[in-house]
Motif scaffolding. Structure first.
Motif, short mmCIF file in Angstrom:
data_model
loop_
_atom_site.label_atom_id
_atom_site.label_comp_id
_atom_site.label_asym_id
_atom_site.label_seq_id
_atom_site.Cartn_x
_atom_site.Cartn_y
_atom_site.Cartn_z
N LYS A 192 0.83 -1.20 0.00
CA LYS A 192 0.00 0.00 0.00
C LYS A 192 0.87 1.25 0.00
O LYS A 192 1.90 1.32 0.67
N THR A 193 0.45 2.24 -0.77
CA THR A 193 1.09 3.56 -0.75
C THR A 193 0.01 4.61 -0.59
O THR A 193 -1.18 4.35 -0.76
N TRP A 194 0.46 5.84 -0.25
CA TRP A 194 -0.49 6.89 0.09
C TRP A 194 -0.44 8.07 -0.87
O TRP A 194 -1.06 9.09 -0.64
N SER A 195 0.29 7.93 -1.96
CA SER A 195 0.31 8.96 -2.99
C SER A 195 0.75 8.33 -4.30
O SER A 195 1.38 7.26 -4.31
N ALA A 196 0.42 9.00 -5.41
CA ALA A 196 0.84 8.50 -6.72
C ALA A 196 2.36 8.47 -6.82
O ALA A 196 2.93 7.57 -7.45
N GLU A 197 3.01 9.44 -6.20
CA GLU A 197 4.47 9.49 -6.24
C GLU A 197 5.08 8.31 -5.51
O GLU A 197 6.02 7.67 -6.00
N ASP A 198 4.54 8.00 -4.33
CA ASP A 198 5.05 6.85 -3.57
C ASP A 198 4.81 5.55 -4.32
O ASP A 198 5.66 4.65 -4.32
N PHE A 199 3.64 5.41 -4.94
CA PHE A 199 3.37 4.19 -5.71
C PHE A 199 4.37 4.05 -6.85
O PHE A 199 4.91 2.96 -7.08
N ALA A 200 4.61 5.13 -7.59
CA ALA A 200 5.55 5.07 -8.71
C ALA A 200 6.94 4.68 -8.24
O ALA A 200 7.63 3.88 -8.88
N THR A 201 7.35 5.23 -7.10
CA THR A 201 8.67 4.89 -6.55
C THR A 201 8.74 3.42 -6.17
O THR A 201 9.72 2.73 -6.48
N LEU A 202 7.70 2.93 -5.51
CA LEU A 202 7.72 1.54 -5.05
C LEU A 202 7.67 0.57 -6.22
O LEU A 202 8.46 -0.39 -6.27
N VAL A 203 6.78 0.80 -7.18
CA VAL A 203 6.69 -0.15 -8.28
C VAL A 203 7.95 -0.11 -9.13
O VAL A 203 8.40 -1.15 -9.65
N ASP A 204 8.59 1.06 -9.24
CA ASP A 204 9.87 1.15 -9.94
C ASP A 204 10.94 0.34 -9.22
O ASP A 204 11.70 -0.41 -9.85
N ASP A 205 11.03 0.51 -7.88
CA ASP A 205 12.03 -0.23 -7.11
C ASP A 205 11.80 -1.73 -7.20
O ASP A 205 12.74 -2.51 -7.39
N VAL A 206 10.55 -2.15 -7.06
CA VAL A 206 10.24 -3.57 -7.09
C VAL A 206 10.56 -4.16 -8.48
O VAL A 206 11.13 -5.25 -8.60
N GLU A 207 10.20 -3.41 -9.53
CA GLU A 207 10.46 -3.92 -10.87
C GLU A 207 11.95 -3.99 -11.15
O GLU A 207 12.44 -4.96 -11.73
#
Length: 222
Positions: free
Chosen positions: A169-184
């Motif tokens: 779970k993330t709480w902003s579009a920016e955090d989601f983009a960062t997390l999915v980038d890191d995971v990928e």
């Protein structure tokens, strides 16, 4: 019986015996159903706990009389460290966490983080090694832990950064983009499909099972 990773609060742990490392998975707290992982080096008996989430008495029984070298807290959220103070007081274990989350963990638990880790650092479990992978987004200092089994596939403890079916779970579009980038990049881009991963809640999965869904995760934004 073969390891499945399917555990529930109040139920029995599930144990996976590798050539050099034993992985014991247990679920705690019926409301949050957090996973905790006790790792034991087969050669030395050294033990490390991933997330002292809750139910300290049960975790200490799992540790037994052989002691605990360290507790790694995967991230700063309260449900992953409610038993940290009691477990550390009873065992004297080193307290390990991602550097950006360390102060918050200490503030919430009263326990000093004695080792702050970052991307590429190594946490020892006797003769075994866990490589720290920093995954920013769920929290600033979330970490995953990679064990490279010399006689098999990789094993990855992901906290709340990666689950079957999506990133954490993330709480902003920016955090989601960062997390999915890191995971990928850091997980799917580096580790093979047979990598088995162990999340902070719920069942396990493999990277090969989840990899085809990465574009869908990006598109939906969570």
């Amino acid at each position: 019986m073969a390891y499945t990773g399917a555990v529930s609060p109040g139920g029995e742990p599930d144990v996976r015996e590798l050539s050099h490392l034993r992985i014991t998975k247990v679920a705690v707290d019926p409301d949050m159903s957090n996973n905790c992982y006790l790792l034991r080096c087969a050669a030395t008996g050294t033990q490390v706990l991933v997330d002292a989430a809750a139910e300290a008495d049960g975790l200490l029984r799992l540790v037994g009389d052989d002691g605990l070298a360290a507790v790694v807290t995967t991230h700063q959220h309260w449900d992953h460290h409610r038993a940290l103070a009691e477990v550390v007081a009873a065992t004297g274990a080193e307290v390990v966490a991602g550097a950006p989350d360390a102060d918050a963990i200490t503030e919430q638990t009263g326990v000093e983080v004695t080792r702050r880790v970052g991307d590429g650092d190594v946490v020892g479990v006797g003769d075994c090694e866990l490589e720290v992978i920093a995954l920013v987004g769920h929290t600033p200092g979330s970490v995953a832990l990679r064990y490279r089994d010399p006689d098999g596939h990789d094993h990855l403890f992901t906290g709340d950064s990666l689950f079957p079916g999506g990133v954490g779970k993330t709480w902003s579009a920016e955090d989601f983009a960062t997390l999915v980038d890191d995971v990928e990049t850091k997980v799917f881009g580096r580790l093979a499909d047979d990598t088995w991963f162990y999340p902070g809640h719920g069942d396990d999965s493999t990277l090969g099972t989840e990899r085809p869904s990465l574009p869908e995760w990006r598109e939906r934004g969570w």
